[in-house]
Design an enzyme around this catalytic site. Structure first.
Site, short mmCIF file in Angstrom:
data_model
loop_
_atom_site.label_atom_id
_atom_site.label_comp_id
_atom_site.label_asym_id
_atom_site.label_seq_id
_atom_site.Cartn_x
_atom_site.Cartn_y
_atom_site.Cartn_z
N ASN A 1 36.68 45.06 40.32
CA ASN A 1 37.71 44.80 39.30
C ASN A 1 37.06 43.93 38.22
O ASN A 1 36.81 42.75 38.45
CB ASN A 1 38.90 44.07 39.95
N LYS B 1 38.28 42.98 35.46
CA LYS B 1 39.22 42.13 34.71
C LYS B 1 38.94 42.27 33.20
O LYS B 1 38.57 43.36 32.76
CB LYS B 1 39.14 40.69 35.21
N HIS C 1 48.20 42.99 40.90
CA HIS C 1 47.21 41.92 41.06
C HIS C 1 47.88 40.58 40.81
O HIS C 1 48.77 40.48 39.95
CB HIS C 1 46.05 42.14 40.07
N GLU D 1 47.01 38.12 39.16
CA GLU D 1 46.95 37.69 37.74
C GLU D 1 48.03 38.38 36.93
O GLU D 1 48.61 37.79 36.02
CB GLU D 1 45.54 37.96 37.18
N GLU E 1 44.50 39.50 48.78
CA GLU E 1 43.71 38.59 47.96
C GLU E 1 44.38 37.22 47.92
O GLU E 1 45.31 37.02 47.12
CB GLU E 1 43.61 39.13 46.52
N GLY F 1 38.10 33.83 42.30
CA GLY F 1 37.30 33.20 41.24
C GLY F 1 37.00 31.73 41.49
O GLY F 1 36.56 31.03 40.59
N SER G 1 36.34 35.95 46.01
CA SER G 1 34.99 35.41 46.11
C SER G 1 34.11 36.16 47.12
O SER G 1 33.33 35.56 47.86
CB SER G 1 35.03 33.91 46.42
#
Ligand code: 13P
Length: 262
Positions: free
Chosen positions: A13, A15, A103, A105, A175, A181, A221
């Site tokens: 991904n 992003k 996701h 985000e 996730e 991240g 990660s």
């Protein structure tokens, strides 16, 4: 990965990284680094930003690469007055195979609700693509012991109205938000426990056959150095990779987790 019937899926991904030139370069580097036999053991997808998808499609098809094309998001309607949105029909037309859906985000920064995630998953399936449905808890929810409840609720909501047969072909990505991240990875045991919980929810909602075939990725990660341990867990069937997927060498190292650990 203990279940031989589920071929692992490693997804990158990207992003909001890599313009279309950088995207082409990254995919071309992956072509040199990945070998035919890698694809016998593992499915691989890349999820560039929308503006790159046509360029990446052209490279994949011209070079007959076995990398599947993915997207990061879409709307649930086929067309209409939805400024800035992208139709699942347009993605299908570009031979997109996998679309990330819900996701964290998108949920946290752009207000996507469980109901929207469900509508998107249904639309992605309608257009012949596979949703990668994301779930995961915040640090605070984890600290409060709320991981299972949060993740189970997200998975149940996302699967509403999807036939058991279709559920069996889905990808669900666990996730944990605190691991995205941050360089912090869930321990293999913790990731396995939550992925097993996800599979048990799928079994309740859609039956044992769907639960046995649905693929569950871990994301947060993931790096070449921790991929093998995560992938060795019985209920982890792949990885959804952010930062490390931007660098072709790192992403290839994750795809080749079996030989990396040897
Ligand atoms: P990182 O691998 O950068 O933690 O991102 C994970 C992720 O959000 C993939 O969708």
């Amino acid at each position: 990965m203990a279940n031989a019937t589920r071929k692992p899926l490693i997804s990158g991904n990207w992003k909001m990284h890599h313009n279309h030139f950088e995207a082409i370069q990254t995919v071309q580097k992956l072509t040199y680094l990945l070998h035919k036999e890698d694809f016998d053991d593992v499915d691989v997808s890349v999820h560039p930003p929308f503006t790159d998808i046509r360029s990446v499609q052209t490279v994949i098809e011209a070079d007959e690469l076995e990398i599947a094309l993915g997207a990061q998001h879409c709307h649930w309607e086929e067309k209409g007055a939805f400024t800035g949105e992208v139709s699942p029909a347009f993605l299908a037309k570009l031979n997109v195979s996998y679309v990330i859906c819900g996701h964290s985000e998108r949920r946290e920064l752009f207000g996507e609700t469980d109901e929207m995630v469900n509508k998107k998953a249904l639309a992605i399936l309608k257009w012949g693509m596979t949703p990668i449905i994301c779930c995961g808890e915040t640090d605070a929810e984890r600290e409060a012991g709320g991981t299972d409840e949060k993740v189970s609720g997200q998975v149940r909501a996302a699967l509403a109205g999807i036939s058991p047969e279709q559920v069996g072909g889905l990808v669900i990505a666990y996730e944990p938000i605190w691991a995205i991240g941050t360089g912090k990875t869930a321990s293999a045991e913790d990731a396995q426990a939550v992925c097993a919980k996800v599979r048990s929810v799928v079994s309740e909602v859609a039956g044992a056959d769907a639960a046995a075939s649905v693929r569950i990725q871990y994301g947060g990660s993931v790096k070449p150095s921790n991929a093998a341990e995560l992938m060795a867990q019985p209920d982890i069937d792949g990885a959804l990779v952010g930062g490390a997927s931007l660098v072709a060498e790192d992403f290839a190292g994750i795809v080749q987790f079996q030989t990396q650990s040897a």
